[in-house]
Design a protein around this motif. Structure first.
Motif, PDB file in Angstrom:
ATOM      1  N   TRP A 293       3.521  56.602  60.305  1.00  0.00           N
ATOM      2  CA  TRP A 293       3.392  55.163  60.082  1.00  0.00           C
ATOM      3  C   TRP A 293       4.790  54.550  60.055  1.00  0.00           C
ATOM      4  O   TRP A 293       5.677  55.030  59.368  1.00  0.00           O
ATOM      5  N   LYS A 294       4.982  53.526  60.865  1.00  0.00           N
ATOM      6  CA  LYS A 294       6.269  52.834  60.970  1.00  0.00           C
ATOM      7  C   LYS A 294       7.408  53.797  61.314  1.00  0.00           C
ATOM      8  O   LYS A 294       8.545  53.626  60.876  1.00  0.00           O
ATOM      9  N   GLN A 341      -5.916  52.780  57.878  1.00  0.00           N
ATOM     10  CA  GLN A 341      -5.114  51.597  58.207  1.00  0.00           C
ATOM     11  C   GLN A 341      -3.810  51.992  58.894  1.00  0.00           C
ATOM     12  O   GLN A 341      -3.379  51.340  59.851  1.00  0.00           O
ATOM     13  N   ASP A 345      -2.666  51.113  62.706  1.00  0.00           N
ATOM     14  CA  ASP A 345      -1.393  50.440  62.966  1.00  0.00           C
ATOM     15  C   ASP A 345      -0.580  51.214  64.003  1.00  0.00           C
ATOM     16  O   ASP A 345       0.024  50.623  64.904  1.00  0.00           O
ATOM     17  N   LYS A 348      -2.134  50.701  67.430  1.00  0.00           N
ATOM     18  CA  LYS A 348      -1.828  49.350  67.934  1.00  0.00           C
ATOM     19  C   LYS A 348      -0.398  49.281  68.472  1.00  0.00           C
ATOM     20  O   LYS A 348      -0.151  48.764  69.563  1.00  0.00           O
ATOM     21  N   GLU A 349       0.543  49.848  67.701  1.00  0.00           N
ATOM     22  CA  GLU A 349       1.949  49.793  68.120  1.00  0.00           C
ATOM     23  C   GLU A 349       2.176  50.575  69.406  1.00  0.00           C
ATOM     24  O   GLU A 349       2.861  50.109  70.318  1.00  0.00           O
TER      25      GLU A 349
END
Length: 427
Positions: A293-294, A341, A345, A348-349
């Motif tokens: 994530w990120k 979630q 994410d 999507k990225e």
């Protein structure tokens, strides 16, 4: 998500004491956590430590990629930490690797990090348990290996150790010398020799400029759309990608052929995490570290974060920002999204990247222009201070200069005036 409340988790393991590991250690300590950094080498500094060490055999690993005479391709004004800058006494903006190493040592001393760093301690296995992490650490000095238990793990082992070698037809047929830039140290090795350099990224361009001063001739093979400036390198000839190797040289994709004595692959590095067990839940496929994530938080085990994977970024600043971002969650000031979630994410990225024509997993962590949106995301999501606008402006001013202005771009100094403005002055 966790059986133990986030605010009760206290102990942090930092793997590596280079640029990323030092700021992970410092920020963790400042956040009130107990933190230890394990460094397998004899000193802090990671890849910035210059060593003429070469592999003893095919199984030996050499950590540093630093070569003699290297100067940074980014100015020191963007290479400092947000709360610890390079000393103003250094007038040059593009500095030597030794000056970077001295800076990292002064950072460690300023924030009193050394008592929390264990040198010659190598993390050899990390695996998740029910509520924490089991970390096996090999003490090289005493030749002991014991488990230690932590609530959080920061993976800061760098990604300039495992060479990414291309697969080109005829590589085994070629009878000359072949090496990756990871093992390049001095240009005099190529005195009066002809050399093929494959790759025109920052290292490829800089090493070509070093080697051509000793070599009889250098061929620079690349697939850049725009032609780099090599007019000041009188004995460098640009070539397209290699189609196949021959016994004495190569045939290129334009049909031309050349002979040469050495091949140097400036083709980048692979992300490698040999100490992580499979149940950590991380895979590396074509240099795409997933699922994160990120670009930092391990979605399958969110109390582990990877610092410094994005490239084409402002390195030191992004390391510090990723650490501050994750600490907001690890100290309970922000609540992590659910696994579903975070996965959504990530999907999507990556979908946005593929839609932009970047369907290449090797570029999954490449930022470039996307980095500025990324910084804004981290800052707004975790409520942390963003990178100062002047740093972003300065970074944009330096973009691609190592390709098109290699002979002149270091002939300037930068002075930061305030959070918004800088001055650029010729030397």
């Amino acid at each position: 998500m966790f059986k133990t409340p986030m605010h009760e988790k206290r102990r942090v393991c930092v793997i590596g004491a280079g640029t990323a590991g030092l700021c992970a250690l410092k920020n963790s300590l400042q956040a009130g956590l107990e933190a230890v950094a394990y460094e397998r080498g004899t000193d802090i500094g990671g890849t910035w430590i210059f060593s003429e060490e070469m592999p003893k055999d095919q199984y030996d690993e050499v950590h540093s990629s630093m070569y003699e005479g290297l100067r940074t391709n980014l100015p020191k004004e963007v290479m400092g930490y947000p709360d610890y800058l390079y000393p103003s006494e250094i007038k040059e903006s593009f500095i030597t690797s030794q000056q970077v190493l001295d800076f990292l040592r002064s950072y460690a001393d300023h924030f009193k990090l050394r008592p929390h760093i264990k040198l010659q301690h190598e993390v050899i296995r990390v695996r998740p348990r029910l509520n924490d992490w089991e970390v096996y650490v090999w003490d090289h000095k005493n030749n002991t290996c014991d488990p230690v238990y932590y609530d959080f793990v920061y993976v800061c082992n760098g990604h300039y150790t495992e060479p990414d070698m291309p697969d080109i037809e005829g590589m085994q047929l070629y009878e000359g010398q072949q090496m990756h830039s990871h093992l390049y140290r001095k240009a005099d090795k190529f005195k009066d020799q002809s050399v093929l350099i494959i790759g025109a990224g920052p290292s490829g361009m800089d090493i070509a400029n070093h080697v051509r001063q000793a070599a009889s001739h250098v061929y620079l093979s690349h697939h850049l759309n725009a032609t780099p400036n090599t007019t000041f390198m009188g004995n460098v000839t640009q070539k397209p990608d290699v189609k196949r190797f021959t016994k004495s040289g190569a045939v290129f994709k334009d049909g031309s052929s050349e002979s040469f004595d050495h091949v140097m692959y400036c083709t980048g590095y692979e992300y490698s995490f040999p100490c992580l067990s499979t149940d950590v839940g991380i895979q590396v496929i074509d240099n795409f570290v997933q699922p994160l994530w990120k670009h930092c938080v391990n979605i399958n085990n969110p109390t582990m974060s990877f610092i410094g994977l994005p490239f084409n970024v402002i390195p030191t600043q992004i390391f510090d920002m990723q650490v501050r971002f994750t600490l907001k969650f690890y100290t309970g000031q922000r609540e992590l999204p659910t696994r579903e979630q975070m996965l959504a994410d990530l999907e999507k990225e990556q979908g946005e990247r593929w839609d932009c024509g970047f369907y290449n997993r090797k570029k999954a962590h490449q930022m470039g222009e996307r980095q500025f949106d990324y910084y804004n995301e981290l800052a707004s999501m975790a409520g942390i201070e963003n990178i100062k606008p002047v740093i972003l402006k300065l970074m944009k001013d330096c973009g691609k200069k190592y390709i098109f202005n290699l002979d002149t771009y270091r002939n300037h100094t930068y002075t930061i005036v305030d959070d918004e403005n800088f001055i650029k002055t010729p030397l």
